[in-house]
Design an enzyme around this catalytic site. Structure first.
Site, PDB file in Angstrom:
ATOM      1  N   GLY A 137      44.084  31.878  46.100  1.00 27.68           N
ATOM      2  CA  GLY A 137      45.404  32.420  46.417  1.00 27.68           C
ATOM      3  C   GLY A 137      45.793  33.574  45.520  1.00 27.68           C
ATOM      4  O   GLY A 137      45.066  33.951  44.588  1.00 27.68           O
TER       5      GLY A 137
ATOM      6  N   LEU B 193      48.105  34.015  43.091  1.00 24.47           N
ATOM      7  CA  LEU B 193      48.176  33.750  41.662  1.00 24.47           C
ATOM      8  C   LEU B 193      46.854  33.202  41.130  1.00 24.47           C
ATOM      9  O   LEU B 193      46.383  33.614  40.064  1.00 24.47           O
ATOM     10  CB  LEU B 193      49.309  32.765  41.352  1.00 24.47           C
TER      11      LEU B 193
ATOM     12  N   ASP C  44      39.764  19.199  48.770  1.00 15.90           N
ATOM     13  CA  ASP C  44      40.987  18.853  49.496  1.00 15.90           C
ATOM     14  C   ASP C  44      41.910  18.094  48.552  1.00 15.90           C
ATOM     15  O   ASP C  44      41.678  16.928  48.244  1.00 15.90           O
ATOM     16  CB  ASP C  44      40.639  18.005  50.720  1.00 15.90           C
TER      17      ASP C  44
ATOM     18  N   TYR D 226      61.621  23.900  50.403  1.00 16.29           N
ATOM     19  CA  TYR D 226      60.567  24.364  49.505  1.00 16.29           C
ATOM     20  C   TYR D 226      60.939  24.056  48.047  1.00 16.29           C
ATOM     21  O   TYR D 226      60.156  23.466  47.295  1.00 16.29           O
ATOM     22  CB  TYR D 226      60.346  25.865  49.697  1.00 16.29           C
TER      23      TYR D 226
END
Length: 304
Positions: free
Chosen positions: A11, A13, A44, A132
């Site tokens: 990702g 970051l 996972d 979130y």
């Protein structure tokens, strides 16, 4: 030097963290899922037994937990998926880290605050206004309840080297410069856009201090010093890319689908006390990020 595991290593970051830690000379165990590759272990995080087995096998001394569902709108639409990654996975990871006597840095968000009383100190009362923020706050609580020795690092909106502009809520704004139609842009929410390279250096320094003496624990804030709205970010992006912003109109009311806080500016006193401060301003950092993201710009017919 330490053996360090990074989750979410593919990702925005995570890539910056891996790059910085490798530069320093650490042995980095990069993990990812949907974009795993030869250099990134497929793991996972929503499968607790797999996480436990992986950490027991690899025996990292430090884990930097960057993996998360970061998109407020997506979290609002699919809360169960957001909880699976931001809460359940964080719990399984924290327990496995503790069982192996390792140390965890959990990456969190300024969205744990409601944005009504900035600047927010590390011990300020939390009150997320969207799902979130709620899910990340629950993750914080689980991590610190698992071990008070672990660290939580709250961050604001990010930008950095991207494979595609949509990876960063800052760089994706470039699309609004290309779309020449008249459009309103949020000039209501105040943000602190922060470079992932800047954050990666801060994390590197936190780990160095932890290795020296394990006193880095609890909640920390890291943020660039400048605050600006999306409209103000676009003015800077337009200047760097030499694209007009005349078609953009500042909107003084919220424009996003998920409810967002007005101003979650963070006070970063705990890291500052350790000598860890932001070193990259927005104009310099975003120019660097765009230069490093030449492929993403080229796809839009843009160059620097």
């Amino acid at each position: 030097m330490a053996k360090i595991m990074v989750t979410g290593a593919t990702g925005l970051l995570g890539r910056a963290v891996v790059k910085q830690l490798e530069l320093t000379g650490h042995e980095v165990v990069a993990t990812g899922f949907s974009r795993a590759s030869e250099r990134v272990h497929k793991l996972d995080l929503t499968a607790p037994l797999a996480v436990e087995a992986f950490i027991a096998r690899e025996q990292p001394q430090v884990i930097v937990h960057c993996a998360a569902e970061r998109r407020p709108d997506v979290s609002e639409q699919n809360p169960q998926a957001a909880l699976a990654l931001n809460l359940t996975a964080s719990q399984a990871l924290a327990m496995a880290v503790k069982a192996n006597n390792a140390w965890l840095i959990y990456i969190s968000t300024d969205y744990v605050f409601d944005g009504t009383q900035p600047k927010y100190a590390e011990d300020a009362a939390t009150h997320p206004v969207n799902f979130y923020g709620e899910s990340k706050l629950k993750g914080e609580e689980i991590v610190l309840n698992t071990s008070a020795d672990f660290a939580v690092l709250r961050l604001p909106i990010l930008y950095g080297q991207v494979e595609k502009l949509s990876e960063s809520a800052v760089l994706v704004l470039v699309n609004q410069l290309i779309d020449r139609r008249a459009q309103g842009v949020d000039h209501w929410a105040v943000r602190s856009p922060t470079s992932t390279a800047d954050i990666a250096q801060a994390i590197d320094k936190m780990i160095a201090q932890h290795i020296e003496a394990p006193i880095v624990q609890g909640i920390y804030h890291f943020s660039a010093a400048e605050t600006m709205t999306k409209y103000q970010m676009l003015l800077t992006l337009g200047e760097i890319l030499q694209l007009s912003t005349a078609h953009l109109t500042p909107e003084s009311t919220p424009t996003d689908n998920a409810k967002r806080p007005r101003d979650c500016t963070l006070s970063c006193t705990r890291l500052a006390a350790l000598g860890i401060c932001s070193e990259i301003n927005f104009a310099t950092g975003v120019h660097q990020a765009l230069t490093q993201s030449s492929g993403a710009l080229a796809a839009l017919g843009l160059t620097l």
